[in-house]
Design a protein around this motif. Sequence first.
Motif, PDB file in Angstrom:
ATOM      1  N   TYR A  13      52.959  11.395   4.307  1.00  0.00           N
ATOM      2  CA  TYR A  13      52.681  11.715   5.712  1.00  0.00           C
ATOM      3  C   TYR A  13      52.998  10.508   6.591  1.00  0.00           C
ATOM      4  CZ  TYR A  13      50.010  15.408   3.415  1.00  0.00           C
ATOM      5  OH  TYR A  13      49.640  16.446   2.621  1.00  0.00           O
ATOM      6  N   PRO A  14      54.039  10.626   7.432  1.00  0.00           N
ATOM      7  CA  PRO A  14      54.426   9.497   8.293  1.00  0.00           C
ATOM      8  C   PRO A  14      53.298   9.014   9.197  1.00  0.00           C
ATOM      9  CG  PRO A  14      56.125  11.186   8.285  1.00  0.00           C
ATOM     10  CD  PRO A  14      54.955  11.770   7.572  1.00  0.00           C
ATOM     11  N   LYS A  15      52.471   9.940   9.686  1.00  0.00           N
ATOM     12  CA  LYS A  15      51.380   9.563  10.579  1.00  0.00           C
ATOM     13  C   LYS A  15      50.035  10.014  10.009  1.00  0.00           C
ATOM     14  CE  LYS A  15      54.150   9.553  14.809  1.00  0.00           C
ATOM     15  NZ  LYS A  15      54.270  10.045  16.204  1.00  0.00           N
ATOM     16  N   GLY A  16      49.922   9.945   8.695  1.00  0.00           N
ATOM     17  CA  GLY A  16      48.707  10.411   8.045  1.00  0.00           C
ATOM     18  C   GLY A  16      47.653   9.327   7.909  1.00  0.00           C
ATOM     19  N   VAL A  17      46.393   9.744   7.928  1.00  0.00           N
ATOM     20  CA  VAL A  17      45.268   8.840   7.682  1.00  0.00           C
ATOM     21  C   VAL A  17      44.389   9.497   6.621  1.00  0.00           C
ATOM     22  CG1 VAL A  17      45.222   7.705   9.919  1.00  0.00           C
ATOM     23  CG2 VAL A  17      44.017   9.855   9.624  1.00  0.00           C
ATOM     24  N   CYS A  18      43.657   8.694   5.901  1.00  0.00           N
ATOM     25  CA  CYS A  18      42.830   9.246   4.836  1.00  0.00           C
ATOM     26  C   CYS A  18      41.597   8.369   4.632  1.00  0.00           C
ATOM     27  CB  CYS A  18      43.614   9.353   3.530  1.00  0.00           C
ATOM     28  SG  CYS A  18      44.174   7.751   2.894  1.00  0.00           S
ATOM     29  N   SER A  19      40.627   8.931   3.965  1.00  0.00           N
ATOM     30  CA  SER A  19      39.437   8.179   3.604  1.00  0.00           C
ATOM     31  C   SER A  19      38.725   8.904   2.482  1.00  0.00           C
ATOM     32  CB  SER A  19      38.504   8.015   4.811  1.00  0.00           C
ATOM     33  OG  SER A  19      37.553   6.997   4.570  1.00  0.00           O
ATOM     34  N   VAL A  20      37.933   8.146   1.736  1.00  0.00           N
ATOM     35  CA  VAL A  20      37.148   8.706   0.636  1.00  0.00           C
ATOM     36  C   VAL A  20      35.679   8.425   0.916  1.00  0.00           C
ATOM     37  CG1 VAL A  20      36.734   8.702  -1.853  1.00  0.00           C
ATOM     38  CG2 VAL A  20      39.044   8.290  -0.982  1.00  0.00           C
ATOM     39  N   PHE A  21      34.883   9.483   0.973  1.00  0.00           N
ATOM     40  CA  PHE A  21      33.458   9.356   1.279  1.00  0.00           C
ATOM     41  C   PHE A  21      32.625   9.821   0.083  1.00  0.00           C
ATOM     42  CE2 PHE A  21      35.597  10.714   5.292  1.00  0.00           C
ATOM     43  CZ  PHE A  21      35.526   9.500   5.960  1.00  0.00           C
ATOM     44  N   CYS A  22      31.527   9.138  -0.153  1.00  0.00           N
ATOM     45  CA  CYS A  22      30.578   9.597  -1.166  1.00  0.00           C
ATOM     46  C   CYS A  22      29.588  10.522  -0.459  1.00  0.00           C
ATOM     47  CB  CYS A  22      29.840   8.420  -1.798  1.00  0.00           C
ATOM     48  SG  CYS A  22      28.699   8.943  -3.106  1.00  0.00           S
ATOM     49  N   VAL A  23      29.554  11.783  -0.884  1.00  0.00           N
ATOM     50  CA  VAL A  23      28.712  12.770  -0.201  1.00  0.00           C
ATOM     51  C   VAL A  23      27.470  13.142  -1.005  1.00  0.00           C
ATOM     52  CG1 VAL A  23      30.591  13.733   1.168  1.00  0.00           C
ATOM     53  CG2 VAL A  23      30.165  14.642  -1.115  1.00  0.00           C
ATOM     54  N   ASN A  24      27.448  12.763  -2.281  1.00  0.00           N
ATOM     55  CA  ASN A  24      26.267  13.011  -3.121  1.00  0.00           C
ATOM     56  C   ASN A  24      26.171  11.925  -4.182  1.00  0.00           C
ATOM     57  OD1 ASN A  24      24.922  15.457  -2.227  1.00  0.00           O
ATOM     58  ND2 ASN A  24      26.763  16.564  -2.855  1.00  0.00           N
ATOM     59  N   GLY A  25      24.950  11.492  -4.464  1.00  0.00           N
ATOM     60  CA  GLY A  25      24.718  10.537  -5.545  1.00  0.00           C
ATOM     61  C   GLY A  25      25.168   9.124  -5.254  1.00  0.00           C
ATOM     62  N   LYS A  26      25.139   8.710  -3.993  1.00  0.00           N
ATOM     63  CA  LYS A  26      25.648   7.376  -3.643  1.00  0.00           C
ATOM     64  C   LYS A  26      24.796   6.240  -4.205  1.00  0.00           C
ATOM     65  CE  LYS A  26      23.394   6.954   0.913  1.00  0.00           C
ATOM     66  NZ  LYS A  26      22.662   5.720   0.638  1.00  0.00           N
ATOM     67  N   ASP A  27      23.578   6.545  -4.648  1.00  0.00           N
ATOM     68  CA  ASP A  27      22.700   5.497  -5.183  1.00  0.00           C
ATOM     69  C   ASP A  27      22.765   5.374  -6.702  1.00  0.00           C
ATOM     70  OD1 ASP A  27      21.729   4.865  -2.614  1.00  0.00           O
ATOM     71  OD2 ASP A  27      20.292   6.517  -2.692  1.00  0.00           O
ATOM     72  N   ALA A  28      23.690   6.106  -7.342  1.00  0.00           N
ATOM     73  CA  ALA A  28      23.823   6.022  -8.806  1.00  0.00           C
ATOM     74  C   ALA A  28      24.124   4.588  -9.219  1.00  0.00           C
ATOM     75  CB  ALA A  28      24.937   6.949  -9.278  1.00  0.00           C
ATOM     76  N   GLU A  29      23.349   4.076 -10.171  1.00  0.00           N
ATOM     77  CA  GLU A  29      23.468   2.661 -10.563  1.00  0.00           C
ATOM     78  C   GLU A  29      24.331   2.428 -11.792  1.00  0.00           C
ATOM     79  OE1 GLU A  29      22.548   0.189  -8.870  1.00  0.00           O
ATOM     80  OE2 GLU A  29      21.377   1.218  -7.327  1.00  0.00           O
ATOM     81  N   GLY A  30      24.724   3.506 -12.478  1.00  0.00           N
ATOM     82  CA  GLY A  30      25.530   3.328 -13.676  1.00  0.00           C
ATOM     83  C   GLY A  30      25.787   4.657 -14.366  1.00  0.00           C
ATOM     84  N   PRO A  31      26.402   4.622 -15.553  1.00  0.00           N
ATOM     85  CA  PRO A  31      26.679   5.861 -16.291  1.00  0.00           C
ATOM     86  C   PRO A  31      25.393   6.659 -16.524  1.00  0.00           C
ATOM     87  CG  PRO A  31      27.830   4.002 -17.273  1.00  0.00           C
ATOM     88  CD  PRO A  31      26.895   3.426 -16.244  1.00  0.00           C
ATOM     89  N   GLY A  32      25.560   7.985 -16.613  1.00  0.00           N
ATOM     90  CA  GLY A  32      24.407   8.855 -16.796  1.00  0.00           C
ATOM     91  C   GLY A  32      24.022   9.603 -15.536  1.00  0.00           C
ATOM     92  N   PHE A  33      24.679   9.287 -14.443  1.00  0.00           N
ATOM     93  CA  PHE A  33      24.382   9.947 -13.165  1.00  0.00           C
ATOM     94  C   PHE A  33      25.623  10.685 -12.653  1.00  0.00           C
ATOM     95  CE2 PHE A  33      21.442   6.390 -13.429  1.00  0.00           C
ATOM     96  CZ  PHE A  33      20.240   6.946 -13.010  1.00  0.00           C
ATOM     97  N   ASP A  34      25.376  11.777 -11.955  1.00  0.00           N
ATOM     98  CA  ASP A  34      26.454  12.514 -11.303  1.00  0.00           C
ATOM     99  C   ASP A  34      26.592  12.047  -9.853  1.00  0.00           C
ATOM    100  OD1 ASP A  34      26.625  13.933 -13.642  1.00  0.00           O
ATOM    101  OD2 ASP A  34      25.614  15.726 -12.877  1.00  0.00           O
ATOM    102  N   PHE A  35      27.798  12.122  -9.341  1.00  0.00           N
ATOM    103  CA  PHE A  35      28.022  11.846  -7.914  1.00  0.00           C
ATOM    104  C   PHE A  35      29.238  12.622  -7.455  1.00  0.00           C
ATOM    105  CE2 PHE A  35      29.818   8.478 -10.516  1.00  0.00           C
ATOM    106  CZ  PHE A  35      31.102   8.290 -10.035  1.00  0.00           C
ATOM    107  N   GLU A  36      29.437  12.665  -6.151  1.00  0.00           N
ATOM    108  CA  GLU A  36      30.516  13.487  -5.586  1.00  0.00           C
ATOM    109  C   GLU A  36      31.198  12.769  -4.430  1.00  0.00           C
ATOM    110  OE1 GLU A  36      31.162  17.909  -3.492  1.00  0.00           O
ATOM    111  OE2 GLU A  36      29.186  17.284  -4.226  1.00  0.00           O
ATOM    112  N   PHE A  37      32.525  12.849  -4.425  1.00  0.00           N
ATOM    113  CA  PHE A  37      33.329  12.280  -3.347  1.00  0.00           C
ATOM    114  C   PHE A  37      33.976  13.394  -2.530  1.00  0.00           C
ATOM    115  CE2 PHE A  37      34.411   8.171  -5.898  1.00  0.00           C
ATOM    116  CZ  PHE A  37      33.149   7.669  -5.601  1.00  0.00           C
ATOM    117  N   ALA A  38      34.282  13.069  -1.296  1.00  0.00           N
ATOM    118  CA  ALA A  38      35.103  13.939  -0.447  1.00  0.00           C
ATOM    119  C   ALA A  38      36.308  13.130   0.001  1.00  0.00           C
ATOM    120  CB  ALA A  38      34.316  14.442   0.754  1.00  0.00           C
ATOM    121  N   VAL A  39      37.482  13.560  -0.407  1.00  0.00           N
ATOM    122  CA  VAL A  39      38.731  12.926   0.028  1.00  0.00           C
ATOM    123  C   VAL A  39      39.243  13.697   1.237  1.00  0.00           C
ATOM    124  CG1 VAL A  39      41.107  12.376  -0.593  1.00  0.00           C
ATOM    125  CG2 VAL A  39      39.284  12.152  -2.305  1.00  0.00           C
TER     126      VAL A  39
END
Length: 307
Positions: free
Chosen positions: A144-170
Amino acid sequence: MADYGECGEVEMSDEQKKEIAKWFLLNSPAGEIQYVAKDLRSVLSDENVFNEAASEAFPVYNKSHMICIEMPGTTGDVLVTSFNELDKNEYLDPGTANVAVVDHVKQVCTAVRPAADEELSSAYVEEFRCAMDTEILKYVSEAYPKGVCSVFCVNGKDAEGPGFDFEFAVVISAARHSPQNFCNGSWRSTWNIEFKDEIQMLEVRGILQVDAHYFEEGNVQLDAKHECKDSTIFQSPEDCAVSIANIIRHHETEYLTSLQASYTKLPDTTFKDLRRRLPVTRTLFPWHNTSQFSLSRDVTKELGIGK
């Protein structure tokens, strides 16, 4: 409820006027809401009604169109979406760890503040987010010549290590506004990636939206939407990022190719279907032998001229 004036004309209440104005604002084509707002202000001739309609419609429009706004005093821009909304006019930019204060009606950033620790992801989640942000940025800069993007954590942002689920929105947003050439358009895609630790899988859901408006001596609009799903295995942050970027590249390229193919075939398929297959006589016109038809001969015969 509408009232009737002295001439018997229906007079709308302020609430009805506001709702109609909101409809026009919310249905403005990509990049054209400011033009619509200017005309509405003139038509309404009531600043209170217009301001109420604008204050309710602009935030919804800005988030649904995922507009990009420059942050003053920084080197970054912020996307206005529902995924990074902290307050009604505050939006997190995880890449710079800043929060932009947005004036929705003017579509500008009025202030920038550092994000608080509780507004940011944990170090574990941020490692995955940064890796994905890097790969998605590479893809967007190529596609995309004029594209912008970002990745946001929408769930589980406080996960401290393996064993937890989390979710991103691209989020990917690209717009091309050329009102001087009577055309505007935008591409918006959102990808929700669920990191499921227990089954060691990443589930991907995508929504792709394409809007286009061409208005030279007419009014033609395109509003297309496509949804898709995919999955990949849970790996290291870098490997997950590469896999997700490849999935997004594959689906978006496939969808764009299908759009191009459908519009290439448009004259031979859709446009033909809009026309009557047979004339009123229910007889195909013999294009291979048009010499058998003569308007003057038929008129002469019909009127009995020359007899």
